[in-house]
Design a protein around this motif. Structure first.
Motif, PDB file in Angstrom:
ATOM      1  N   GLY A   1     -19.801  -7.670  -2.677  1.00  0.00           N
ATOM      2  CA  GLY A   1     -18.755  -6.693  -2.982  1.00  0.00           C
ATOM      3  C   GLY A   1     -17.913  -6.384  -1.758  1.00  0.00           C
ATOM      4  O   GLY A   1     -18.383  -6.422  -0.621  1.00  0.00           O
ATOM      5  N   GLY A   2     -16.673  -6.066  -1.983  1.00  0.00           N
ATOM      6  CA  GLY A   2     -15.774  -5.811  -0.858  1.00  0.00           C
ATOM      7  C   GLY A   2     -15.626  -4.345  -0.510  1.00  0.00           C
ATOM      8  O   GLY A   2     -14.939  -4.014   0.462  1.00  0.00           O
ATOM      9  N   THR A   3     -16.248  -3.447  -1.268  1.00  0.00           N
ATOM     10  CA  THR A   3     -16.105  -2.011  -1.012  1.00  0.00           C
ATOM     11  C   THR A   3     -17.412  -1.417  -0.520  1.00  0.00           C
ATOM     12  O   THR A   3     -18.493  -1.945  -0.790  1.00  0.00           O
ATOM     13  CB  THR A   3     -15.654  -1.263  -2.283  1.00  0.00           C
ATOM     14  OG1 THR A   3     -16.647  -1.454  -3.306  1.00  0.00           O
ATOM     15  CG2 THR A   3     -14.321  -1.794  -2.779  1.00  0.00           C
ATOM     16  N   THR A   4     -17.297  -0.318   0.208  1.00  0.00           N
ATOM     17  CA  THR A   4     -18.471   0.376   0.732  1.00  0.00           C
ATOM     18  C   THR A   4     -18.311   1.877   0.510  1.00  0.00           C
ATOM     19  O   THR A   4     -17.226   2.362   0.191  1.00  0.00           O
ATOM     20  CB  THR A   4     -18.653   0.111   2.236  1.00  0.00           C
ATOM     21  OG1 THR A   4     -17.533   0.648   2.941  1.00  0.00           O
ATOM     22  CG2 THR A   4     -18.792  -1.374   2.531  1.00  0.00           C
ATOM     23  N   PHE A   5     -19.392   2.596   0.692  1.00  0.00           N
ATOM     24  CA  PHE A   5     -19.347   4.052   0.699  1.00  0.00           C
ATOM     25  C   PHE A   5     -20.225   4.556   1.840  1.00  0.00           C
ATOM     26  O   PHE A   5     -21.104   3.845   2.327  1.00  0.00           O
ATOM     27  CB  PHE A   5     -19.803   4.645  -0.641  1.00  0.00           C
ATOM     28  CG  PHE A   5     -21.188   4.231  -1.082  1.00  0.00           C
ATOM     29  CD1 PHE A   5     -22.293   4.995  -0.752  1.00  0.00           C
ATOM     30  CD2 PHE A   5     -21.369   3.079  -1.839  1.00  0.00           C
ATOM     31  CE1 PHE A   5     -23.558   4.617  -1.167  1.00  0.00           C
ATOM     32  CE2 PHE A   5     -22.634   2.695  -2.262  1.00  0.00           C
ATOM     33  CZ  PHE A   5     -23.737   3.470  -1.918  1.00  0.00           C
ATOM     34  N   THR A   6     -19.946   5.778   2.279  1.00  0.00           N
ATOM     35  CA  THR A   6     -20.661   6.358   3.417  1.00  0.00           C
ATOM     36  C   THR A   6     -21.689   7.361   2.936  1.00  0.00           C
ATOM     37  O   THR A   6     -21.385   8.237   2.129  1.00  0.00           O
ATOM     38  CB  THR A   6     -19.682   7.051   4.375  1.00  0.00           C
ATOM     39  OG1 THR A   6     -18.708   6.107   4.813  1.00  0.00           O
ATOM     40  CG2 THR A   6     -20.411   7.612   5.593  1.00  0.00           C
ATOM     41  N   VAL A   7     -22.902   7.232   3.433  1.00  0.00           N
ATOM     42  CA  VAL A   7     -23.954   8.216   3.184  1.00  0.00           C
ATOM     43  C   VAL A   7     -24.007   9.142   4.393  1.00  0.00           C
ATOM     44  O   VAL A   7     -24.073   8.677   5.541  1.00  0.00           O
ATOM     45  CB  VAL A   7     -25.316   7.535   2.980  1.00  0.00           C
ATOM     46  CG1 VAL A   7     -26.406   8.579   2.747  1.00  0.00           C
ATOM     47  CG2 VAL A   7     -25.253   6.563   1.808  1.00  0.00           C
TER      48      VAL A   7
END
Length: 475
Positions: free
Chosen positions: A17-23
């Motif tokens: 996948g090309g997207t990320t999210f921050t925890v």
């Protein structure tokens, strides 16, 4: 940053996948790490790997599957401190509580390791020339979607029950605790053959893609009612079995004649443990007017006395909520209740400074139509309504679309028996908000879900019954 987020057929990768999210750490707001959202191709690869491994794992001797779970439990125990620290960093749970959740997860793995080889069918009384029997067989590929509030214990239970009965698993941990989920998968997968446990990271859309995949046979979801309904719809389209433990609005009844200080201690535990972020937290309190005054005084005093701070501090009794978005939702319910006539006896305001902290809050004068009473708040809030009789409390407690759990505090045995029979919930606790014998299992009702999510009965949920009629003589 971790680069092992997806596991398919024994091979780890970072996903495509090309997207990320921050925890972010809910105590400080600092980033814990960047996490990729797995692409649809990653979901396909994980399900395909589970499907390929399914026949061989189903044919594995039950004793060998149990031995693998014992090895997985040892691996979890050896890294318990690391797992617990990740739980605290990602969702804020106080350190001792986080460690307890990890220990509970290892214990559940051992429980299923012992129960799995004993789980079987039964013989039937047919004709003397035939053999008639019922056998339990694995269902196939099980998707496990777990929440953030107790990520290790819940995942160990669902993954353990699925694997020990011969199923293969694709696990998607909550996007709020993905580091915990990835490390746990690494430990469990190390004790299992390749493909028996697979992992994907992502958000709600990833979970829905898994739940609706035509190659999936069971979807086990623990989380909110809204998410659970989406999962159920996705599973229904393919005919997959859905096991759901969703939200709750668990009532607590305080009868006349009980010690109000003791009752307040029980209520404080039920409402404020893990900052109210437990599936079976107390969400609404009905107290007999004969003890309402001292009960409210004692409950408010306990709320004000809790030490709020980061979960990494051993002295912390009340950690942060999981994130600021969740805190805003909790506070919105409190503010609306106050606007509608509730009185704040403790807490009720957002503190300054970093983190998503929210104080233990006590609201008096609440009404059943307030969202703080009717819906799941999932925060450290104790909304209280005084009632004129035990019957009034029981009738109010019964009126809910949820049916997860309920607690009754009473010294009257007849009322206790009447209450557990009358309350339409999966679990009723009398004179203790938490606790119970090992192996107890319950079925949530209504908007709280369906199917067993733990206990020996979960092994039944993970298997299908086949009836066999075997006539030895063909003619």
């Amino acid at each position: 940053m971790r680069d092992r987020w997806m596991l398919a057929g024994g091979r780890w990768s970072g996903g495509t996948g090309g997207t990320t999210f921050t925890v972010r750490d809910p105590a400080t707001g600092d980033p814990v790490g960047e996490v990729p959202v797995c692409a649809p191709g990653d979901v396909e690869a994980a399900v395909a790997a589970a499907a390929r491994a399914a026949p061989g794992w189903a044919a594995t001797a039950a004793a060998d599957r149990g031995a693998a779970l014992h090895a997985a439990a040892r691996a979890v125990e050896e890294r318990a401190d690391e797992l617990a620290a990740l739980v605290t960093a990602e969702m804020g749970k106080p350190a001792a509580d986080a460690r307890g959740g990890v220990e509970a997860g290892a214990g559940t793995l051992r429980q299923y390791a012992e129960l799995g080889p004993l789980h079987g069918g039964r013989t039937l009384q047919g004709g003397r020339a035939a053999a008639d029997f019922m056998v339990r067989e694995p269902r196939g590929v099980v998707v496990v979607i777990t929440p953030w509030n107790d990520p290790v214990a819940i995942a160990c239970g669902l993954v353990g029950a699925a694997a020990v009965t011969g199923n293969t698993v694709v696990h998607k941990p909550s996007e709020r605790t993905p580091h915990t989920g990835a490390l746990l998968a690494e430990l469990l997968a190390g004790a299992l053959p390749d493909g028996v446990l697979n992992l994907v990271s992502g958000d709600g859309a990833t979970g829905e893609a898994l739940a609706g995949h035509p190659g999936v046979d069971v979807v086990a979801h623990v989380g909110s009612t809204r998410a659970g309904r989406r999962v159920a719809v996705s599973a229904a389209r393919t005919g997959a079995k859905a096991l759901l433990e969703n939200g709750g609005a668990d009532p607590l009844i305080v009868d006349e004649g009980v010690d109000p200080s003791w009752a307040a201690a029980q209520a404080a535990t039920g409402c404020f443990a893990n900052a109210g972020q437990i599936c079976t937290s107390v969400e609404r309190v009905y107290v007999h007017e004969a003890v309402a005054g001292p009960f409210l005084d004692a409950l408010a005093a306990r709320a004000r006395g809790l030490r709020m701070g980061p979960g990494s501090d051993p002295s912390t009794e009340l950690g942060p909520l999981v994130d600021e978005r969740h805190r805003a939702r909790v506070h919105e319910q409190v503010e609306k209740a106050v606007a509608d006539g509730a009185r704040v006896l403790a807490g009720g305001t957002i503190p300054g400074g970093p983190g998503s902290f929210y104080p233990a809050t006590v609201l008096a004068g609440c009404a059943d139509d307030m969202a703080v009473m009717a819906e799941e708040t999932f925060g450290p809030v104790a909304p209280v309504r005084a009632v004129a009789s035990f019957d009034e409390a029981l009738e109010a407690a019964r009126r809910s679309r949820y049916g997860l759990a309920a607690t009754v505090l009473t010294g009257d045995l007849a009322r206790a028996h009447r209450a557990w029979r009358a309350l339409p919930v999966g679990t009723v606790k009398v004179n203790a908000v938490f606790g119970g014998a090992p192996g107890g299992a319950a079925e949530p009702r209504g908007a709280s879900g369906a199917g067993f999510g733990f206990g020996p009965e979960l092994l039944d949920e993970m298997t299908a019954v086949k009836v066999v009629h075997l006539l030895a003589d063909p003619g």
